[in-house]
Motif scaffolding. Sequence first.
Motif, PDB file in Angstrom:
ATOM      1  N   ALA A 149       0.837  -1.192   0.000  1.00 37.69           N
ATOM      2  CA  ALA A 149       0.000   0.000   0.000  1.00 37.69           C
ATOM      3  C   ALA A 149       0.872   1.244   0.000  1.00 37.69           C
ATOM      4  N   TYR A 150       0.477   2.241  -0.765  1.00 37.60           N
ATOM      5  CA  TYR A 150       1.204   3.511  -0.860  1.00 37.60           C
ATOM      6  C   TYR A 150       0.248   4.641  -0.482  1.00 37.60           C
ATOM      7  N   VAL A 151       0.776   5.673   0.131  1.00 38.72           N
ATOM      8  CA  VAL A 151      -0.022   6.841   0.464  1.00 38.72           C
ATOM      9  C   VAL A 151       0.779   8.080   0.096  1.00 38.72           C
ATOM     10  N   VAL A 164      -4.295   7.097  -1.939  1.00 40.83           N
ATOM     11  CA  VAL A 164      -3.793   5.803  -1.481  1.00 40.83           C
ATOM     12  C   VAL A 164      -3.969   4.806  -2.615  1.00 40.83           C
ATOM     13  N   SER A 165      -2.971   3.946  -2.802  1.00 42.70           N
ATOM     14  CA  SER A 165      -3.027   2.956  -3.879  1.00 42.70           C
ATOM     15  C   SER A 165      -2.498   1.622  -3.371  1.00 42.70           C
ATOM     16  N   TYR A 166      -2.980   0.536  -4.012  1.00 48.20           N
ATOM     17  CA  TYR A 166      -2.566  -0.818  -3.661  1.00 48.20           C
ATOM     18  C   TYR A 166      -2.013  -1.494  -4.905  1.00 48.20           C
ATOM     19  N   LEU A 218      -4.002  -2.370  -8.348  1.00 56.62           N
ATOM     20  CA  LEU A 218      -5.323  -2.970  -8.218  1.00 56.62           C
ATOM     21  C   LEU A 218      -6.379  -1.959  -7.808  1.00 56.62           C
ATOM     22  N   TYR A 219      -6.016  -0.981  -6.999  1.00 50.35           N
ATOM     23  CA  TYR A 219      -6.994  -0.014  -6.503  1.00 50.35           C
ATOM     24  C   TYR A 219      -6.295   1.291  -6.173  1.00 50.35           C
ATOM     25  N   LYS A 220      -6.995   2.397  -6.454  1.00 50.81           N
ATOM     26  CA  LYS A 220      -6.458   3.712  -6.143  1.00 50.81           C
ATOM     27  C   LYS A 220      -7.629   4.626  -5.782  1.00 50.81           C
ATOM     28  N   ALA A 221      -7.495   5.350  -4.682  1.00 52.32           N
ATOM     29  CA  ALA A 221      -8.608   6.167  -4.203  1.00 52.32           C
ATOM     30  C   ALA A 221      -8.081   7.474  -3.642  1.00 52.32           C
TER      31      ALA A 221
END
Length: 608
Positions: A149-151, A164-166, A218-221
């Motif tokens: 996970a990245y922030v 935030v992204s995974y 996979l996901y980013k928000a």
Amino acid sequence: MMMMFITGIHADEVRLTASARSVVSVGDRFQLTYTVNTKGGQFSGPEISDFRVLSGPNISTSQNYQVINGKMSASTTVSYIYYLQAFKNGSFEIPPASIEVNGAKIKSKAVSIEVVQSNTVPKTKQGAQTNNNGQAEAVNTGDDVFLKAYVSNRNPYQGEQVVVSYKIFTANVPISDIDIENLASFPGFWATNLITDRQQIEPKQEVIDGTEYLTGELYKAALFPQKSGEINIAAKKLNCTAQVRTQGNRKARDPFFDSFFDDPFFNNQYQNVRIEMESNPIKLNVKPLPIDKKPAGFSGAVGRFSIRASIDNANLLTNDAVTIKLIISGSGNLELINTPEINWPPDFETYEPKITKNIKTTASGVSGSRTFEFLAIPRSAGDFSVGPIELSYFDPATGKYKTVSSEKFEIHVEKGEQSSNSVTYSGVAQEDIMYLGQDIRYIKTGTFVLSNKGQYLFATPLYYMLLTAPVVMLALLSLLIINSRKKKSNVALVRNRKATKVARKNLKIANQFLKSQQREEFYTEVSRALWGYLSDKFNIPLSDLSMDTIRERLSEKNVSEESIDTFIEGLNKCEFARFAPGESTNLMNEIYQGAIMFISRIESELKS
């Protein structure tokens, strides 16, 4: 650099699979899972009587990703999960479940489960496989597959946008069936998904500590913290199937040959194992917004914004409408900004603004604009000033509050017509304009129909006719309802009246099969139309109708011999043509026309 593209997984067919432990102990709680490889559908669960149902069916939807030979694909699966408990010994079978998708009904297989006494069920650790000799072989993916996970900012202000992204990382390990739990759950935040189309994900190559990985986001928000203080984003769990090399237990050999047989060329056993991993948790220290120097008009806007205002008409008449359009644009918590206030003059009647938004989500976050259209109607003449309109926001880049304002509008209103019902407007969102002047009317002029003083409707013949009219109408309506109920209760009469309609409907379907040359379906519909018509028209049960008894039953109903011969001939042709190969279209047309002729002839005989 090697480029890869993600594509959707298109299954050849919809499949409903069932899975559960094959052996359980008395008192064990276990899962029964039905999985379908498509969205939607009406699920029908099995009847479960030999186990205690603790919960279910619980619906779970998961994204599925695959990375094979450098290509990543995605699909969606839906699982229906039952939580069961075994309470008696024996071998039991749970019947199949079913799901209806696009009109097709798909069934799963039955599930067989053996229930034994406690402490007799072998357990296998997750992430291990069993070899042919029954010995457990250890598998280890190490750092070859992991979720990270990245922030973008670990110390944001309250309301400040944080991205935030995974990402999933894999190094020379083919993976598939990737399932992530609670991926979009972020308590304490207002969240917006930044990856709206998963078909556009482009996996990339990254090097970490000298190891080359294939990565996929996979996901980013975009997250907007709603409170200050320490907020923790829990680790996200990921399950996937990995193809890993296993190392079995071998007897000791000569040290000279150990290195030779341990070479990957001779000891390259690969197996698919189900592994579970977690991302790293994220801790944010959210700073509160400063209290000092906070503008009086601040309502929670955090980011960088600008405003632009315009007016559609600055010179108008009383009762005309004027619209001021205000556009707020920038990046930040746009959708959380409250409606700005406009200080209209007291002589203006105002309405709720129309709000439209143009929000854009990119990899860098949320940006765009929101448009407010304020409508007002001046009721008095004069010169008025409106504005300027102000917006106060907090800029996290500088750590300071800022205020932006629009220009000031000067509006000149002249006295319009005196008619109270002449309201005009030229803006938008004027569907709520009210109509004034309903309480006071002007004196009407013109010619009117007058009656002599002292003439009344009371006690006149017309008065008594109007007085008795509702009673007469109610009585007639009651008679009609009673008559209609009697007719509906007569099943034979209802079937008789609908016989022709039902037969023509079946013949219409048969005509469609005739045009498409579907012989079997055509003859079936023609037979159904003829037999059903006779059964409904003459109130003869279908069980009493056959080729042997039809002449006798129709003669009892006074049907002419010619009509009976036409009917029997049509049925014989249907039965012959159904099993005779190579019949032409002419015969199908002949049978179709004969069926119509028979129904028409019966209707004519009954009317005469």
